[in-house]
Design a protein around this motif. Structure first.
Motif, PDB file in Angstrom:
ATOM      1  N   UNK A 119       0.848  -1.186   0.000  1.00 53.06           N
ATOM      2  CA  UNK A 119       0.000   0.000   0.000  1.00 53.06           C
ATOM      3  C   UNK A 119       0.888   1.241   0.000  1.00 53.06           C
ATOM      4  N   UNK A 120       0.587   2.175  -0.900  1.00 52.11           N
ATOM      5  CA  UNK A 120       1.435   3.365  -1.056  1.00 52.11           C
ATOM      6  C   UNK A 120       1.497   4.233   0.196  1.00 52.11           C
ATOM      7  N   UNK A 121       0.466   4.204   1.046  1.00 57.16           N
ATOM      8  CA  UNK A 121       0.426   5.079   2.203  1.00 57.16           C
ATOM      9  C   UNK A 121       1.236   4.621   3.401  1.00 57.16           C
ATOM     10  N   UNK A 122       1.755   3.419   3.383  1.00 57.69           N
ATOM     11  CA  UNK A 122       2.437   2.858   4.564  1.00 57.69           C
ATOM     12  C   UNK A 122       3.509   3.796   5.124  1.00 57.69           C
ATOM     13  N   UNK A 123       4.463   4.281   4.322  1.00 52.89           N
ATOM     14  CA  UNK A 123       5.544   5.078   4.908  1.00 52.89           C
ATOM     15  C   UNK A 123       5.103   6.420   5.487  1.00 52.89           C
ATOM     16  N   UNK A 124       3.913   6.889   5.113  1.00 54.68           N
ATOM     17  CA  UNK A 124       3.458   8.228   5.491  1.00 54.68           C
ATOM     18  C   UNK A 124       2.439   8.249   6.621  1.00 54.68           C
ATOM     19  N   UNK A 125       2.062   7.112   7.149  1.00 56.17           N
ATOM     20  CA  UNK A 125       0.933   7.058   8.076  1.00 56.17           C
ATOM     21  C   UNK A 125       1.284   6.314   9.356  1.00 56.17           C
ATOM     22  N   UNK A 126       1.408   7.078  10.427  1.00 56.21           N
ATOM     23  CA  UNK A 126       1.722   6.475  11.722  1.00 56.21           C
ATOM     24  C   UNK A 126       0.631   5.510  12.177  1.00 56.21           C
ATOM     25  N   UNK A 127      -0.633   5.779  11.821  1.00 51.76           N
ATOM     26  CA  UNK A 127      -1.708   4.881  12.248  1.00 51.76           C
ATOM     27  C   UNK A 127      -1.592   3.506  11.601  1.00 51.76           C
ATOM     28  N   UNK A 128      -0.775   3.397  10.573  1.00 55.87           N
ATOM     29  CA  UNK A 128      -0.473   2.106   9.953  1.00 55.87           C
ATOM     30  C   UNK A 128       0.840   1.550  10.499  1.00 55.87           C
ATOM     31  N   UNK A 129       1.851   2.393  10.586  1.00 52.19           N
ATOM     32  CA  UNK A 129       3.181   1.951  11.004  1.00 52.19           C
ATOM     33  C   UNK A 129       3.228   1.460  12.450  1.00 52.19           C
ATOM     34  N   UNK A 130       2.531   2.134  13.353  1.00 50.87           N
ATOM     35  CA  UNK A 130       2.608   1.750  14.769  1.00 50.87           C
ATOM     36  C   UNK A 130       2.025   0.352  15.004  1.00 50.87           C
ATOM     37  N   UNK A 131       0.812   0.053  14.525  1.00 50.15           N
ATOM     38  CA  UNK A 131       0.348  -1.331  14.724  1.00 50.15           C
ATOM     39  C   UNK A 131       1.179  -2.362  13.953  1.00 50.15           C
ATOM     40  N   UNK A 132       1.702  -1.989  12.794  1.00 45.21           N
ATOM     41  CA  UNK A 132       2.592  -2.899  12.058  1.00 45.21           C
ATOM     42  C   UNK A 132       3.831  -3.204  12.883  1.00 45.21           C
ATOM     43  N   UNK A 133       4.400  -2.171  13.524  1.00 47.66           N
ATOM     44  CA  UNK A 133       5.618  -2.380  14.304  1.00 47.66           C
ATOM     45  C   UNK A 133       5.353  -3.246  15.530  1.00 47.66           C
TER      46      UNK A 133
END
Length: 166
Positions: A116-130
């Motif tokens: 998904x193109x938005x992954x690097x720009x969205x903390x609401x995605x990155x934090x649960x991914x991490x």
């Protein structure tokens, strides 16, 4: 078996219940959920809304190809009451399910872009991914999720969600 990461989001109606229903439908129609992050509450990204989003990342194992997963996701979203606002890119929604990763593949066509193109720009995605795997490598940037968090310029608040119901 394919390893797929999905992002679930909702900011309308009973947000927690909608995430739960989405997980149930994904389990029965797409694949087995092997891990799930905590639920996070975040302010809307790209637009203003009165209610914050609940977001969660799940890791599933699926025999389906990406196009079939997308068709199932769209059917699940429709079944849960989502209607698409074709003129508006970002808006409040009952449920949103995005394919973040499909194995370590890069897929770009008229209907589907993975990762998904938005992954690097969205903390609401990155934090649960991490929470699930900070060392997971983004196949496009070749950076880990932890590195992407460090580089991310998104200042939107993302907090662990604690339900107020008993």
């Amino acid at each position: 078996m394919n390893v797929v990461y999905l992002l679930l989001g909702s900011n309308l109606d009973d947000r927690s219940a909608l995430l739960e229903k989405a997980r149930q439908e994904i389990s029965s129609k797409i694949g087995r959920i092997t891990r799930q992050s905590s639920v996070y509450e975040s302010e809307p990204w790209g637009f203003h809304a009165d209610k914050a989003f609940l977001n969660q990342v799940i890791r599933i194992e699926s025999e389906l190809d990406p196009s079939r997963i997308l068709r199932q996701i769209l059917a699940i979203e429709t079944m849960l009451g989502r209607t698409r606002n074709l003129g508006q890119r970002y808006s409040s929604r009952l449920i949103d399910i995005d394919i973040l990763f499909y194995n370590d593949e890069i897929i770009e066509n008229d209907h589907l872009v993975i990762p998904h193109k938005g992954i690097p720009d969205r903390m609401f995605t990155l934090i649960p991914l991490s929470e699930l795997d900070g060392s997971l490598i983004h196949p496009g940037s070749h950076k880990t999720i932890t590195e992407l968090i460090h580089d991310c310029k998104d200042q939107g608040a993302v907090h662990l969600y604690h339900s107020t119901s008993s």
